[in-house]
Design a protein around this motif. Sequence first.
Motif, PDB file in Angstrom:
ATOM      1  N   ARG A  81       0.837  -1.200   0.000  1.00 10.23           N
ATOM      2  CA  ARG A  81       0.000   0.000   0.000  1.00 10.23           C
ATOM      3  C   ARG A  81       0.876   1.256   0.000  1.00 10.23           C
ATOM      4  O   ARG A  81       0.631   2.190  -0.761  1.00 10.23           O
ATOM      5  N   TRP A  82       1.923   1.277   0.860  1.00  6.16           N
ATOM      6  CA  TRP A  82       2.790   2.445   0.920  1.00  6.16           C
ATOM      7  C   TRP A  82       3.514   2.671  -0.414  1.00  6.16           C
ATOM      8  O   TRP A  82       3.603   3.798  -0.893  1.00  6.16           O
ATOM      9  N   LYS A  83       3.998   1.597  -1.029  1.00  6.97           N
ATOM     10  CA  LYS A  83       4.680   1.734  -2.311  1.00  6.97           C
ATOM     11  C   LYS A  83       3.721   2.203  -3.400  1.00  6.97           C
ATOM     12  O   LYS A  83       4.100   2.980  -4.282  1.00  6.97           O
ATOM     13  N   GLY A  84       2.476   1.752  -3.336  1.00  2.00           N
ATOM     14  CA  GLY A  84       1.485   2.211  -4.306  1.00  2.00           C
ATOM     15  C   GLY A  84       1.161   3.684  -4.141  1.00  2.00           C
ATOM     16  O   GLY A  84       1.083   4.427  -5.123  1.00  2.00           O
ATOM     17  N   ILE A  85       0.973   4.119  -2.897  1.00  4.62           N
ATOM     18  CA  ILE A  85       0.706   5.543  -2.640  1.00  4.62           C
ATOM     19  C   ILE A  85       1.906   6.380  -3.064  1.00  4.62           C
ATOM     20  O   ILE A  85       1.756   7.431  -3.695  1.00  4.62           O
ATOM     21  N   TYR A  86       3.101   5.916  -2.719  1.00  3.09           N
ATOM     22  CA  TYR A  86       4.337   6.621  -3.066  1.00  3.09           C
ATOM     23  C   TYR A  86       4.454   6.767  -4.590  1.00  3.09           C
ATOM     24  O   TYR A  86       4.744   7.857  -5.107  1.00  3.09           O
ATOM     25  N   ALA A  87       4.215   5.683  -5.311  1.00  6.02           N
ATOM     26  CA  ALA A  87       4.312   5.712  -6.769  1.00  6.02           C
ATOM     27  C   ALA A  87       3.236   6.606  -7.371  1.00  6.02           C
ATOM     28  O   ALA A  87       3.501   7.366  -8.316  1.00  6.02           O
ATOM     29  N   LEU A  88       2.015   6.541  -6.827  1.00  4.46           N
ATOM     30  CA  LEU A  88       0.926   7.351  -7.356  1.00  4.46           C
ATOM     31  C   LEU A  88       1.181   8.842  -7.147  1.00  4.46           C
ATOM     32  O   LEU A  88       1.029   9.644  -8.086  1.00  4.46           O
ATOM     33  N   VAL A  89       1.576   9.220  -5.947  1.00  7.43           N
ATOM     34  CA  VAL A  89       1.848  10.639  -5.673  1.00  7.43           C
ATOM     35  C   VAL A  89       3.036  11.120  -6.498  1.00  7.43           C
ATOM     36  O   VAL A  89       3.035  12.237  -7.022  1.00  7.43           O
ATOM     37  N   SER A  90       4.059  10.286  -6.644  1.00 10.80           N
ATOM     38  CA  SER A  90       5.211  10.659  -7.471  1.00 10.80           C
ATOM     39  C   SER A  90       4.799  10.855  -8.930  1.00 10.80           C
ATOM     40  O   SER A  90       5.217  11.822  -9.573  1.00 10.80           O
ATOM     41  N   ALA A  91       3.993   9.944  -9.443  1.00  7.53           N
ATOM     42  CA  ALA A  91       3.557  10.045 -10.838  1.00  7.53           C
ATOM     43  C   ALA A  91       2.663  11.265 -11.056  1.00  7.53           C
ATOM     44  O   ALA A  91       2.797  11.965 -12.067  1.00  7.53           O
ATOM     45  N   VAL A  92       1.769  11.529 -10.104  1.00  6.22           N
ATOM     46  CA  VAL A  92       0.909  12.716 -10.233  1.00  6.22           C
ATOM     47  C   VAL A  92       1.763  13.978 -10.166  1.00  6.22           C
ATOM     48  O   VAL A  92       1.577  14.913 -10.951  1.00  6.22           O
ATOM     49  N   GLY A  93       2.727  14.024  -9.248  1.00  4.01           N
ATOM     50  CA  GLY A  93       3.609  15.182  -9.155  1.00  4.01           C
ATOM     51  C   GLY A  93       4.416  15.380 -10.421  1.00  4.01           C
ATOM     52  O   GLY A  93       4.522  16.499 -10.933  1.00  4.01           O
TER      53      GLY A  93
END
Length: 123
Positions: free
Chosen positions: A35-47
Motif C-alpha cells: 500500500r505504501w509503495k502504491g501511494i508513493y508511486a501514485l503521488v510521485s507520478a501525479v507530481g
Amino acid sequence: MLVLLLGLFLFFAIHSVRMVVPAFRADQLASNPRRWKGIYALVSAVGLGLVVWGWWLFRPVADQLYEPPSWGRHLAMLLVWVAFIMIVASDIHMPAGRIKHWVKHPMLVGVGLWSAGSFAGQW
C-alpha cells in the motif's frame, strides 16, 4: 506556473518523507508495504505529471534566456556518436579490443561524452 509549483511540491514532498518523518514511513512499511509503495508511486507520478503539464503551460510565456550557437548541434552529434561506440565497446560479451585497452572504462567515457554532447547541443 501554479500547476508547475504544485507538481514540484508534491514530487519533492513524497520524496522527503524519509528525511522529515521517518517514523511515519517505517510504520507504513511495517503495516502494509504494498500500500505504501502504491501511494508513493501514485503521488510521485501525479507530481511528475503536474510538473510536465505545468512546464507545457508555462513554456510559451517563459523568457528565452539564451540562443544556442549553431555549431553546438554538430558537436553534440559527434560526441554522442563516439559515446555510442564507447558504450558498445564496454560490453562484456564483446572481445577486448583496442578501444577497451586504451580506454580502461569505455562505458564511463561514453556516458561522459554523451552528457557533454547533450550539454554542447544546448550551449
